[in-house]
Motif scaffolding. Structure first.
Motif, PDB file in Angstrom:
ATOM      1  N   ALA A 152       0.825  -1.212   0.000  1.00  0.00           N
ATOM      2  CA  ALA A 152       0.000   0.000   0.000  1.00  0.00           C
ATOM      3  C   ALA A 152       0.856   1.257   0.000  1.00  0.00           C
ATOM      4  O   ALA A 152       0.535   2.244  -0.690  1.00  0.00           O
ATOM      5  N   PHE A 155       2.117   1.627  -3.564  1.00  0.00           N
ATOM      6  CA  PHE A 155       1.035   1.824  -4.520  1.00  0.00           C
ATOM      7  C   PHE A 155       0.463   3.238  -4.400  1.00  0.00           C
ATOM      8  O   PHE A 155       0.203   3.913  -5.398  1.00  0.00           O
ATOM      9  N   PHE A 156       0.290   3.691  -3.161  1.00  0.00           N
ATOM     10  CA  PHE A 156      -0.293   5.020  -2.919  1.00  0.00           C
ATOM     11  C   PHE A 156       0.776   6.088  -2.687  1.00  0.00           C
ATOM     12  O   PHE A 156       0.493   7.139  -2.097  1.00  0.00           O
ATOM     13  N   ILE A 159      -0.023   9.763  -3.362  1.00  0.00           N
ATOM     14  CA  ILE A 159      -0.816  10.465  -2.346  1.00  0.00           C
ATOM     15  C   ILE A 159       0.103  11.035  -1.265  1.00  0.00           C
ATOM     16  O   ILE A 159      -0.063  12.179  -0.822  1.00  0.00           O
ATOM     17  N   ALA A 181      -5.260  10.675  -5.459  1.00  0.00           N
ATOM     18  CA  ALA A 181      -6.133   9.515  -5.287  1.00  0.00           C
ATOM     19  C   ALA A 181      -6.886   9.199  -6.574  1.00  0.00           C
ATOM     20  O   ALA A 181      -7.109   8.021  -6.916  1.00  0.00           O
ATOM     21  N   VAL A 184      -4.543   7.284  -9.010  1.00  0.00           N
ATOM     22  CA  VAL A 184      -4.265   5.865  -8.710  1.00  0.00           C
ATOM     23  C   VAL A 184      -5.546   5.041  -8.619  1.00  0.00           C
ATOM     24  O   VAL A 184      -5.496   3.845  -8.319  1.00  0.00           O
ATOM     25  N   SER A 185      -6.693   5.670  -8.887  1.00  0.00           N
ATOM     26  CA  SER A 185      -7.950   4.925  -8.826  1.00  0.00           C
ATOM     27  C   SER A 185      -8.014   3.906  -9.960  1.00  0.00           C
ATOM     28  O   SER A 185      -7.333   4.031 -10.991  1.00  0.00           O
ATOM     29  N   ASN A 189      -5.689   4.453 -13.327  1.00  0.00           N
ATOM     30  CA  ASN A 189      -4.358   3.868 -13.218  1.00  0.00           C
ATOM     31  C   ASN A 189      -4.179   2.658 -14.135  1.00  0.00           C
ATOM     32  O   ASN A 189      -4.881   1.652 -14.003  1.00  0.00           O
ATOM     33  N   ALA A 207       0.393   4.578 -10.077  1.00  0.00           N
ATOM     34  CA  ALA A 207       0.764   3.993  -8.784  1.00  0.00           C
ATOM     35  C   ALA A 207       2.278   3.815  -8.736  1.00  0.00           C
ATOM     36  O   ALA A 207       2.907   3.510  -9.758  1.00  0.00           O
ATOM     37  N   ASN A 208       2.869   4.014  -7.590  1.00  0.00           N
ATOM     38  CA  ASN A 208       4.317   3.888  -7.350  1.00  0.00           C
ATOM     39  C   ASN A 208       5.130   5.036  -7.951  1.00  0.00           C
ATOM     40  O   ASN A 208       6.344   5.081  -7.769  1.00  0.00           O
TER      41      ASN A 208
END
Length: 619
Positions: A152, A155-156, A159, A181, A184-185, A189, A207-208
């Motif tokens: 997580a 991935f986030f 954010i 957000a 990466v939704s 994404n 993401a990342n």
């Protein structure tokens, strides 16, 4: 006129009276507005007696004099025939070189994000250790739940980056987080076939990543200022947020997303080319040898985006994280060498403490508390870190998780790569032992003097035994103590104005660190000078370049001549207002007559209360 000859020389070297458009002063320096900077003979001025340093930037031409600058300035303006100007400079927005501004932003953004990254990296190391020993299976529910923390965080990551850099870029942290957000939704994404306003969007994995959201937040900050300028105030609360979001999302998807991914791919391509052409072992060796210098210069976090990019693109980092760990272990080894060499119990305690801190991955106490003072440990780390880094580079050691320090070693066995773990362990052992031996052989520069002092005291028992007296200075504010070298003001960070510390304040109260007398309160209220009965001269400088605020956000409680006690309130400051105005709120505390004392020792970095000791003066 006490400073007439000094000022005449300054006038001559700065290009004559006709080249001076204006001159003001703050607590320690003269600030000139010159018609032609090229006429100023900077090197000759730096060599003058009474000049500490000369700093030339886009704001002004600064000659650093010291705390007696007001006297010099008063005579100077008389000689120039200028009116007695206020201490404020003309309001000029400082413009940094774009590359420097970008590097500063990346470094400042990564600093708060490192905390969750370390947590996830160490967790990955422990999970690897548990699976190696059979304590946990990779398919067990416990493993899956714990591993979800690590997954997580990365991935986030956009954010976390958005939250960290938003205020620095004049954007709303909440809107920046909402934008990250959204990126990466599952709707955006790495989704193919998207389009907006009929324009086809490339497939992008946000993401990342970290570069796209930094660019997007920068744009959001510019857009926020623009909307505040043109949208009527009574409509801003309702219209600005929705306009910001519906404008920033398409621009990010169409422009900043692709640019960010291309930059990341470009960095990966460059280091891949370096690896294939020369071998990454060269970079790994050099970084492991010289990392303490980068930390001392405040550039220790520059490797983090590069390491993140490697892990995202290749699944591992072949250079920076392994080099950072090897360098940290070498720092610990160097401090162990000094621990074994030292005969003084206080020195042993210091070296032992910072050695343990370094082996756990926190080297700042060693670098700022010992390396800067003794210097020779730098050589020991260059030897130990360089040899250890060379071995790791030749063995192609890979770092599979964003982690460094001793606790992260188990992560090197990820994917059952036990040979990788073995080579990494050998590398850190080499670095530790070589640095310890080198430091022991190089010796402690001040040890002979201290031994002689002890012998003299034994030979003269009637001498006052407590001649080496300590004076503690307590914190002027609650917050986080940082080394003086990390303060973003050259005159202070170089120690030119004396040894001391910086404090990132978390409260609005500034209190006295000592019992003494208030010698000066600067008219703009951003600086206060104190003097103790022992003669210690303490300068409290609230914020960087805050002289330009002309007292706004500052409320000084004391005046020159007041007697104060440690912990007594000196001033209240609206630090949020200072930051909103675009200024660094760091409080700087220096001993301006440092040369009069045996040493001024800062406390280790970390959280401070207003009652905590932050400096120790050795008389």
């Amino acid at each position: 006129m006490k400073y007439q000859q000094f000022n005449e020389e300054i006038i001559q070297l700065i290009g004559g009276k006709e080249n001076i458009q204006a001159v003001v002063h703050c607590m320690t320096r003269l600030r000139f507005t010159l018609k032609d900077r090229s006429l100023a003979q900077t090197d000759a001025m730096k060599a003058m007696d009474g000049v500490i340093d000369v700093v030339s930037n886009n704001v002004s031409y600064q000659i650093i004099i010291g705390t007696h600058v007001s006297e010099v300035h008063a005579e100077l303006i008389t000689m120039l025939g200028l009116s007695n100007q206020t201490t404020n400079e003309e309001t000029v927005e400082e413009k940094k070189h774009p590359l420097k501004a970008m590097l500063d932003l990346v470094s400042e953004t990564m600093t708060p994000v490192i905390e969750p990254i370390i947590a996830s990296g160490l967790l990955a190391g422990f999970l690897s250790l548990f699976t190696m020993t059979g304590i946990l299976s990779a398919e067990s529910p416990t493993y899956i739940l714990l591993n979800s923390i690590r997954e997580a965080v990365f991935f986030f990551l956009p954010i976390l980056i958005a939250m960290s850099c938003a205020k620095r870029l004049n954007a709303s942290p909440y809107l920046a987080v909402a934008l990250a957000a959204t990126l990466v939704s599952s709707s955006i994404n790495d989704v193919a076939g998207l389009s907006i306003f009929g324009i086809h969007l490339p497939q992008m994995a946000y993401a990342n990543s970290f570069i796209p959201i930094i660019l997007a937040t920068w744009f959001m900050g510019k857009l926020t200022l623009l909307l505040k300028k043109y949208i009527p105030k009574f409509l801003q609360y309702f219209l600005n947020p929705v306009l910001i979001m519906v404008i920033c999302l398409p621009v990010t998807l169409l422009i900043f997303g692709p640019i960010g991914i291309w930059i990341g791919d470009g960095l990966g391509w460059f280091f891949e080319l370096l690896h294939n052409t020369f071998g990454s072992w060269i970079v790994l060796t050099l970084y492991a040898a010289f990392q303490p210098f980068l930390i001392m210069l405040g550039a220790g976090n520059f490797m983090m985006p590069l390491a993140l990019n490697f892990v995202n693109k290749m699944g591992y980092d072949p250079i920076f994280l392994a080099a950072a760990t090897i360098s940290d272990i070498a720092v610990s080894g160097a401090m162990l060498g000094y621990f074994l060499k030292a005969k003084n119990s206080e020195q042993k305690q210091l070296f032992g403490t910072v050695s343990f801190s370094a082996i756990m991955g926190v080297t700042e106490p060693a670098i700022y508390g010992v390396f800067v003072k003794y210097r020779k440990p730098f050589i020991a780390v260059m030897i130990g870190g360089g040899i250890g880094g060379l071995f790791a580079g030749l063995m192609n050691v890979k770092t599979y998780s964003i982690v460094w320090g001793l606790m992260g070693l188990p992560s090197y066995a990820e994917n059952q790569d036990f040979a990788n773990l073995t080579f990494m362990i050998i590398s850190v052992v080499i670095a530790f032992v070589a640095a310890a031996v080198a430091a022991y052989l190089l010796g402690i520069p001040s040890e002979k003097k201290e031994t002689a002092s002890v012998k003299e005291e034994v030979a003269q028992p009637n001498k006052v035994k407590n001649s080496l007296k300590k004076i503690p200075l307590y914190s002027v504010a609650a917050g986080e103590l940082i080394p003086l070298a990390e303060v973003k003001d050259q005159a202070f960070s170089t120690g030119a104005l004396g040894k001391g510390i910086g404090i990132l304040p978390t409260s609005n109260e500034v209190v006295s660190p000592v019992d003494g007398e208030v010698m000066v309160v600067f008219p703009t209220k951003h600086a206060i000078g104190l003097k103790t009965k022992e003669g210690v001269e303490v300068l409290i400088h609230i914020g960087i370049d805050t002289v330009e605020l002309d007292g706004q956000h500052f409320d000084t409680i004391v005046t020159a001549g007041d007697q104060v006690t440690a912990g007594q309130l000196l001033a209240t400051v609206d630090f949020e207002g200072v930051k909103a105005a675009g200024y660094d709120p760091t409080i700087i505390v220096v001993i301006t007559n440092t040369v009069d004392y045996l040493d001024v020792i800062p406390s280790p970095s970390g959280a401070l209360t207003s009652e905590a000791e932050c400096l120790t003066i050795m008389l």
